[in-house]
Design a protein around this motif. Structure first.
Motif, PDB file in Angstrom:
ATOM      1  N   GLU A  35       0.780  -1.142  -0.141  1.00 15.88           N
ATOM      2  CA  GLU A  35      -0.004   0.044   0.012  1.00 15.88           C
ATOM      3  C   GLU A  35       1.009   1.362   0.025  1.00 15.88           C
ATOM      4  O   GLU A  35       1.835   1.134   0.613  1.00 15.88           O
ATOM      5  CB  GLU A  35      -0.945   0.227   1.254  1.00 15.88           C
ATOM      6  CG  GLU A  35      -1.866   1.233   1.167  1.00 15.88           C
ATOM      7  CD  GLU A  35      -3.057   0.482   0.489  1.00 15.88           C
ATOM      8  OE1 GLU A  35      -3.944   1.400  -0.014  1.00 15.88           O
ATOM      9  OE2 GLU A  35      -3.158  -0.778   0.192  1.00 15.88           O
ATOM     10  N   ARG A  37       0.774   5.344   0.556  1.00 15.07           N
ATOM     11  CA  ARG A  37       0.272   6.639   1.245  1.00 15.07           C
ATOM     12  C   ARG A  37       0.962   7.815   0.808  1.00 15.07           C
ATOM     13  O   ARG A  37       2.095   7.987   1.551  1.00 15.07           O
ATOM     14  CB  ARG A  37       0.115   6.593   2.641  1.00 15.07           C
ATOM     15  CG  ARG A  37      -1.264   7.084   3.072  1.00 15.07           C
ATOM     16  CD  ARG A  37      -1.395   6.668   4.649  1.00 15.07           C
ATOM     17  NE  ARG A  37      -0.190   6.850   5.542  1.00 15.07           N
ATOM     18  CZ  ARG A  37       0.197   8.066   6.170  1.00 15.07           C
ATOM     19  NH1 ARG A  37      -0.555   9.070   6.087  1.00 15.07           N
ATOM     20  NH2 ARG A  37       1.189   7.995   6.764  1.00 15.07           N
ATOM     21  N   GLU A  39       0.899  10.760   0.704  1.00 21.98           N
ATOM     22  CA  GLU A  39       1.001  12.174   1.711  1.00 21.98           C
ATOM     23  C   GLU A  39       2.232  11.713   2.730  1.00 21.98           C
ATOM     24  O   GLU A  39       2.420  12.716   3.493  1.00 21.98           O
ATOM     25  CB  GLU A  39      -0.363  12.576   2.455  1.00 21.98           C
ATOM     26  CG  GLU A  39      -0.778  11.264   3.159  1.00 21.98           C
ATOM     27  CD  GLU A  39      -1.990  10.500   2.503  1.00 21.98           C
ATOM     28  OE1 GLU A  39      -2.466   9.902   3.182  1.00 21.98           O
ATOM     29  OE2 GLU A  39      -1.708  10.531   1.327  1.00 21.98           O
TER      30      GLU A  39
END
Length: 209
Positions: A35, A37, A39
């Motif tokens: 995964e 992310r 940000e």
């Protein structure tokens, strides 16, 4: 539309953002196993497994130098002319296809897709193809533009710089190519035209070993 040079997270400096390859991953034959992310930035501990994953399609088989991370690659997106090229606004005459927060459409490349440079080989590997900022997006800042201070050019032991144009074609340039030619190729809307004869007819680039 081509992707921006970095994944736009205004809170992060461009060097901490993910690069232009992240939005391209779904279209390649090397899908992500973890995964992401965006940000959190590419150097976040939660992305350690991803950064330690070899990015085969972004490796130049001629490159033999040691890589800082397994995801290091051998290609850079071209932002235009000048050290500040990646941060220039869309309508600036020195802009190229890629900018940190700039997404180019086909229509914006008024010099012609076959006259406009998108990606070139690097003299030595970058830190990671996932790294935003200068690692994966550069303008030509000082001459000599090839095999010079910007680190864009031919791998040691070779005599050709492999380039990808905006029309999807691949060509080869001599490291001694004229500076005015490089400037014409690097900008997308400066009114430049490039003669086909400047390329090596025998050139061939592959992103696979």
């Amino acid at each position: 539309m081509f992707p921006a040079g970095t994944v736009s997270i205004p809170e992060l400096p461009v060097e901490q953002r993910f690069s232009w390859i992240l939005p391209l991953i779904p279209f390649t034959d090397q899908p992500l196993r973890t995964e992401v992310r965006a940000e959190a930035g590419w150097q976040s501990a939660e992305h350690a497994e991803l950064i330690d994953t070899s990015q085969i399609i972004y490796r130049n088989p001629e490159q033999r130098l040691e890589r800082p991370f397994r995801s290091a690659g051998d290609y850079v997106a071209i932002a235009g002319i000048g050290a500040d090229a990646a941060a220039l606004p869309e309508n600036h005459p020195r802009t190229g296809v890629f900018g940190y927060d700039r997404r180019s459409t086909l229509e914006s490349i008024t010099d012609g897709l076959s006259n406009t440079l998108m990606i070139t080989t690097l003299v030595q590997p970058n830190r990671s193809m996932f790294a935003g900022g200068r690692e994966t997006v550069r303008g030509f800042s000082r001459q000599p533009y090839l095999n010079g201070p910007d680190g864009i050019g031919a791998v040691a032991g070779t005599n050709a710089v492999q380039i990808l144009l905006a029309d999807g074609s691949v060509r080869s340039l001599s490291p001694a190519a004229d500076a005015t030619l490089i400037e014409a190729l690097a900008t997308k809307a400066a009114g430049d035209r490039v003669a086909p004869s400047v390329y090596s007819a025998s050139s061939c680039l592959t992103l696979h070993p």
